[in-house]
Design an enzyme around this catalytic site. Structure first.
Site, PDB file in Angstrom:
ATOM      1  N   ALA A   1      45.554  44.733  37.242  1.00 49.66           N
ATOM      2  CA  ALA A   1      45.307  45.200  38.607  1.00 49.66           C
ATOM      3  C   ALA A   1      46.679  45.394  39.242  1.00 49.66           C
ATOM      4  O   ALA A   1      47.369  44.426  39.575  1.00 49.66           O
ATOM      5  CB  ALA A   1      44.489  44.165  39.366  1.00 49.66           C
TER       6      ALA A   1
ATOM      7  N   GLY B   1      49.131  40.071  46.770  1.00 53.83           N
ATOM      8  CA  GLY B   1      48.595  39.975  45.410  1.00 53.83           C
ATOM      9  C   GLY B   1      47.132  40.346  45.366  1.00 53.83           C
ATOM     10  O   GLY B   1      46.599  40.935  46.301  1.00 53.83           O
ATOM     11  N   ASN B   2      46.491  40.038  44.256  1.00 51.65           N
ATOM     12  CA  ASN B   2      45.055  40.308  44.129  1.00 51.65           C
ATOM     13  C   ASN B   2      44.428  39.215  43.266  1.00 51.65           C
ATOM     14  O   ASN B   2      45.121  38.342  42.744  1.00 51.65           O
ATOM     15  CB  ASN B   2      44.812  41.714  43.558  1.00 51.65           C
ATOM     16  CG  ASN B   2      45.445  41.891  42.198  1.00 51.65           C
ATOM     17  OD1 ASN B   2      45.030  41.268  41.231  1.00 51.65           O
ATOM     18  ND2 ASN B   2      46.477  42.727  42.124  1.00 51.65           N
ATOM     19  N   ARG B   3      43.120  39.300  43.110  1.00 55.37           N
ATOM     20  CA  ARG B   3      42.386  38.190  42.507  1.00 55.37           C
ATOM     21  C   ARG B   3      42.282  38.272  40.975  1.00 55.37           C
ATOM     22  O   ARG B   3      41.553  37.511  40.373  1.00 55.37           O
ATOM     23  CB  ARG B   3      40.963  38.141  43.072  1.00 55.37           C
ATOM     24  CG  ARG B   3      40.917  37.870  44.547  1.00 55.37           C
ATOM     25  CD  ARG B   3      39.484  37.777  45.041  1.00 55.37           C
ATOM     26  NE  ARG B   3      39.455  37.675  46.495  1.00 55.37           N
ATOM     27  CZ  ARG B   3      39.671  36.545  47.160  1.00 55.37           C
ATOM     28  NH1 ARG B   3      39.908  35.425  46.497  1.00 55.37           N
ATOM     29  NH2 ARG B   3      39.650  36.540  48.472  1.00 55.37           N
ATOM     30  N   SER B   4      42.951  39.210  40.355  1.00 52.90           N
ATOM     31  CA  SER B   4      42.798  39.345  38.902  1.00 52.90           C
ATOM     32  C   SER B   4      43.318  38.104  38.168  1.00 52.90           C
ATOM     33  O   SER B   4      44.430  37.640  38.409  1.00 52.90           O
ATOM     34  CB  SER B   4      43.563  40.578  38.411  1.00 52.90           C
ATOM     35  OG  SER B   4      43.456  40.665  37.016  1.00 52.90           O
TER      36      SER B   4
END
Ligand code: CTP
Length: 424
Positions: free
Chosen positions: A275, A208-211
């Site tokens: 993102a 995943g990512n931090r968005s």
């Protein structure tokens, strides 16, 4: 909004049919008022069927309800498309010898004229003086588009395409309401993606990512407040659903692609704020991956080496949208770029290259890092435009302020879009 569509007698009257549909499909109440000459190009049954109302060019119908005064008084917008040299002259001179010219005298709402005629007629000092007079009285007189005219000649005189006319009408109403005041996105259908995708590895793990989705949600709320119909494709966001916004929950990049592809044709603007992961695991393990993934190896029977996760590319959704749009001018496509800056260039340099690479109309670039942007309430972004409009830097500002500025930029872009169709 109660709209009067005035149509005067030019070949471009057929394009007003599309403008009428655009207004009715976006929920506006339209009364079509053609001139006699207009009815020689497009007949009353077409206007009546598509507007759902009786149509007349004369002041002698519907006399008991004083139509020649009432229609103009009740209008919230009057647009005359096409406006011929003759109609413009009559309006400038204050004549009122048919229903359209009478309506123009009684209307106190924004009035938009979309001239269409041969270049010589448009450039004639009489026409130019009439246009200047109408403008000095507060009417919006659009400049005709340049291009091929009805005969073999070409030059300024074409009616702009219906989408451009529609945008100009909304802008005229918004300008009357006070520039960027409420309602300047009224009638526009907006599709926004927000959050960050998750690419599943096994039933419990993902890449995943931090968005956080805060910027995408702010864009959705501001667009809604400014009158747009908003659909929000939300990837793994924990924020509450914004009221009055259609929220579609998704998880992975492929989910986002599917959600966008199935809706894009119903929207005027697509903002790819999410993102989206560029890669996903090649294989999804249907059961939880154990740290002893290879029971034959290593001391004590457990393999101490780490498993290797093979990745495959996800589709570039933004590029896919641009390619699918081809030469069309809609939807307006907006991309976001999360950049850290690197040896290859500054954030702004990388963003310029990305704008060119992705082919979208607007790129919103922000500088990211572990403690910058993601999840924060304030941010600094650069707005870059494919049409060569000057770049803008916004911030440090709240994500709501940034959303306001992004919509201002998109709205201005809509006004600048011109007619590229070579045949009238
Ligand atoms: N995007 C997309 N599909 C992807 C990846 C990104 O549509 N598979 C969109 C994002 O929603 C955003 C824009 O592309 O609007 C920029 O994404 P970014 O990841 O910053 O750009 P990349 O194309 O991945 O470029 P790079 O990784 O080289 O920076």
């Amino acid at each position: 909004m109660r709209v009067v569509l005035g149509v005067s007698g030019g070949i471009a009257a057929y394009k007003a049919v599309s403008l009428l549909r655009r207004f009715t499909e976006t929920g506006h109440d339209v009364t079509v008022v053609p001139t006699d000459a207009a009815l020689r190009f497009v007949g009353a049954p077409t206007w009546a069927a598509l507007s759902g109302k009786p149509v007349t060019s004369q002041v002698w119908d519907d006399v008991e309800r004083v139509a020649h005064v009432r229609i103009g008084q009740q209008a919230e917008l009057v647009v005359v498309a096409p406006a011929t040299a003759d109609l413009i002259a009559k309006a400038a001179g204050g004549q009122a010898d048919d229903l359209l010219t009478a309506t123009l005298l009684t209307a106190r709402c924004p009035v938009v004229y979309a001239p269409a005629m041969h270049t010589e007629m448009w450039l004639h000092p009489a026409t130019q003086a009439n246009v200047a007079l109408l403008r000095s009285r507060g009417a919006v007189v659009l400049d005709p588009a340049a291009g091929r005219l009805t005969g073999a000649d070409s030059g300024p005189g074409r009616l702009p395409e219906p989408e451009a006319l529609y945008a100009a009408c909304l802008a005229a109403v918004a300008a009357r309401e006070g520039s960027t005041g409420a309602g300047d996105l009224a009638g526009l259908r907006v599709l926004i993606t927000a959050g960050g995708t998750r690419e599943a590895l096994d039933p419990v793990r993902f890449l995943g990512n931090r968005s956080s989705g805060k910027q995408g949600y702010a864009l959705a709320e501001v667009a809604r407040d400014r009158g747009a119909q908003v659909s929000l494709v939300s990837a793994n966001v924990t924020l509450p659903d914004p009221a009055g916004v259609v929220v579609i929950r998704v998880e992975s990049a492929l989910d986002v692609q599917q959600a966008v592809a199935s809706r894009v044709t119903d929207h005027d603007i697509v903002v790819m704020c999410a993102a989206v992961a560029d890669f996903r695991p090649k294989a999804y393990a249907p059961t939880k991956i154990k740290k002893t993934h290879d029971p034959t190896g290593g001391p004590g029977g457990a393999d101490e080496s780490a498993p290797v996760i093979e990745l495959v590319r996800n589709p570039d959704i933004l590029r896919g949208l641009v390619e699918a749009r081809g030469a069309a001018t809609r939807p307006i496509i907006v991309g976001f770029a999360a950049e850290t800056g690197d040896a290859g260039g500054t954030v702004l340099e990388l963003a310029r290259a990305k704008l060119a690479r992705k082919g979208c109309d607007v790129l919103v670039a922000n500088e990211v890092g572990r403690h910058l942007t993601f999840g924060q309430d304030a941010n600094t972004v650069h707005l870059l435009f494919a049409d060569g409009s000057p770049e803008r830097t916004i911030g440090p500002a709240t994500k709501v302020k940034i959303a306001e500025a992004v919509w201002d930029g998109i709205q201005a872009l809509g006004h600048r879009s011109t007619d590229s169709n070579p045949i009238d």
